[in-house]
Write a protein that holds these residues in place. Structure first.
Motif, short mmCIF file in Angstrom:
data_model
loop_
_atom_site.label_atom_id
_atom_site.label_comp_id
_atom_site.label_asym_id
_atom_site.label_seq_id
_atom_site.Cartn_x
_atom_site.Cartn_y
_atom_site.Cartn_z
N GLY A 113 0.82 -1.21 0.00
CA GLY A 113 0.00 0.00 0.00
C GLY A 113 0.85 1.26 0.00
N VAL A 114 1.87 1.28 0.85
CA VAL A 114 2.77 2.44 0.91
C VAL A 114 3.49 2.61 -0.42
CG1 VAL A 114 4.81 3.41 2.03
CG2 VAL A 114 3.03 2.34 3.41
N ALA A 115 3.99 1.50 -0.97
CA ALA A 115 4.73 1.56 -2.23
C ALA A 115 3.83 2.00 -3.39
CB ALA A 115 5.37 0.22 -2.54
N SER A 116 2.54 1.76 -3.26
CA SER A 116 1.62 2.16 -4.33
C SER A 116 1.13 3.59 -4.17
CB SER A 116 0.44 1.20 -4.41
OG SER A 116 -0.41 1.37 -3.30
N GLY A 117 1.58 4.26 -3.10
CA GLY A 117 1.27 5.67 -2.96
C GLY A 117 0.27 6.02 -1.87
N LEU A 118 -0.21 5.03 -1.14
CA LEU A 118 -1.13 5.33 -0.04
C LEU A 118 -0.37 5.98 1.11
CD1 LEU A 118 -3.25 2.04 0.22
CD2 LEU A 118 -3.92 4.21 -0.86
N SER A 119 -1.07 6.78 1.89
CA SER A 119 -0.47 7.31 3.11
C SER A 119 -0.23 6.14 4.06
CB SER A 119 -1.40 8.33 3.76
OG SER A 119 -2.56 7.68 4.28
N LEU A 120 0.60 6.36 5.05
CA LEU A 120 0.86 5.29 6.03
C LEU A 120 -0.44 4.82 6.66
CD1 LEU A 120 4.09 6.57 7.84
CD2 LEU A 120 3.91 4.97 5.91
N SER A 121 -1.27 5.77 7.08
CA SER A 121 -2.53 5.41 7.74
C SER A 121 -3.46 4.66 6.80
CB SER A 121 -3.22 6.66 8.28
OG SER A 121 -2.47 7.23 9.32
N ASP A 122 -3.58 5.12 5.55
CA ASP A 122 -4.46 4.44 4.60
C ASP A 122 -3.94 3.05 4.26
OD1 ASP A 122 -6.28 6.49 4.56
OD2 ASP A 122 -5.48 7.41 2.73
N ALA A 123 -2.63 2.91 4.15
CA ALA A 123 -2.05 1.59 3.90
C ALA A 123 -2.33 0.66 5.08
CB ALA A 123 -0.55 1.70 3.64
N TYR A 124 -2.24 1.19 6.29
CA TYR A 124 -2.52 0.39 7.48
C TYR A 124 -3.99 -0.02 7.49
CZ TYR A 124 -2.29 -1.24 12.28
OH TYR A 124 -2.33 -2.04 13.40
N ARG A 125 -4.88 0.93 7.18
CA ARG A 125 -6.31 0.62 7.14
C ARG A 125 -6.63 -0.46 6.10
NH1 ARG A 125 -6.46 6.35 7.59
NH2 ARG A 125 -7.26 6.96 9.63
N HIS A 143 -0.50 5.85 14.89
CA HIS A 143 0.60 5.36 15.73
C HIS A 143 1.09 4.00 15.24
CE1 HIS A 143 3.02 4.69 19.31
NE2 HIS A 143 2.43 3.52 19.44
N ASN A 144 0.15 3.07 15.04
CA ASN A 144 0.52 1.73 14.60
C ASN A 144 1.16 1.74 13.21
OD1 ASN A 144 -0.49 0.76 16.99
ND2 ASN A 144 -2.35 -0.10 16.11
N ALA A 145 0.64 2.60 12.33
CA ALA A 145 1.22 2.70 10.98
C ALA A 145 2.64 3.23 11.06
CB ALA A 145 0.35 3.61 10.12
N SER A 146 2.87 4.19 11.93
CA SER A 146 4.21 4.74 12.09
C SER A 146 5.18 3.69 12.65
CB SER A 146 4.17 5.95 13.02
OG SER A 146 5.46 6.47 13.23
N LEU A 147 4.73 2.94 13.63
CA LEU A 147 5.57 1.87 14.20
C LEU A 147 5.91 0.84 13.12
CD1 LEU A 147 3.88 1.14 17.66
CD2 LEU A 147 6.06 2.31 17.23
N LEU A 148 4.92 0.46 12.34
CA LEU A 148 5.14 -0.53 11.29
C LEU A 148 6.09 0.00 10.23
CD1 LEU A 148 4.23 -3.38 10.63
CD2 LEU A 148 2.29 -2.42 9.41
N ASN A 149 5.94 1.26 9.89
CA ASN A 149 6.82 1.88 8.89
C ASN A 149 8.26 1.95 9.37
OD1 ASN A 149 7.10 3.31 6.30
ND2 ASN A 149 7.62 5.05 7.59
N ASN A 150 8.48 1.96 10.66
CA ASN A 150 9.82 2.01 11.23
C ASN A 150 10.44 0.63 11.45
OD1 ASN A 150 10.18 4.83 11.33
ND2 ASN A 150 8.84 4.93 13.11
N ASP A 151 9.69 -0.43 11.15
CA ASP A 151 10.22 -1.78 11.24
C ASP A 151 11.19 -1.99 10.08
OD1 ASP A 151 10.48 -4.62 10.61
OD2 ASP A 151 8.87 -4.96 12.05
N PRO A 152 12.43 -2.35 10.35
CA PRO A 152 13.42 -2.50 9.27
C PRO A 152 13.01 -3.48 8.17
CG PRO A 152 14.50 -2.60 11.41
CD PRO A 152 13.01 -2.60 11.67
N LYS A 153 12.33 -4.54 8.54
CA LYS A 153 11.89 -5.51 7.54
C LYS A 153 10.84 -4.91 6.61
CE LYS A 153 12.64 -9.39 10.64
NZ LYS A 153 11.96 -10.37 11.47
N VAL A 154 9.93 -4.13 7.19
CA VAL A 154 8.89 -3.48 6.40
C VAL A 154 9.50 -2.41 5.50
CG1 VAL A 154 6.77 -2.10 6.50
CG2 VAL A 154 7.10 -4.00 8.09
N THR A 155 10.40 -1.62 6.05
CA THR A 155 11.07 -0.58 5.27
C THR A 155 11.83 -1.19 4.10
OG1 THR A 155 11.29 0.78 7.24
CG2 THR A 155 12.71 1.34 5.40
#
Length: 82
Positions: free
Chosen positions: A20-32, A47-59
């Motif tokens: 979702g993030v790679a396709s252009g969604l915001s972090l929150s929209d990708a999480y949703r 908050h959860n989207a930000s935490l997930l975005n900071n996970d090295p594997k996800v990044t």
């Protein structure tokens, strides 16, 4: 036991978030899009989207997907120019 893992130790939902993030969604929209957030407040989603975005594997997964998109864009541009 935990959630089933796919490539590089990500769950299907984590991979969905990365896509979702790679396709252009915001972090929150990708999480949703990837997770069940019906009972979550917007601040919790953010908050959860930000935490997930900071996970090295996800990044790393997001970066891989973005690199693939860039390569495909170059191929498409080269085929149009030819």
């Amino acid at each position: 036991m935990g959630a089933p893992r796919i490539l590089n130790g990500l769950t299907i939902k984590m991979d969905g978030f990365a896509n979702g993030v790679a396709s252009g969604l915001s972090l929150s929209d990708a999480y949703r899009a990837a997770y069940n957030v019906d009972s979550m407040k917007d601040t919790t989603v953010q908050h959860n989207a930000s935490l997930l975005n900071n996970d090295p594997k996800v990044t790393a997964r997001i970066n891989t997907l973005l690199q693939r998109k860039a390569v495909l864009a170059d191929i498409n541009l080269a085929s149009v120019a030819a």
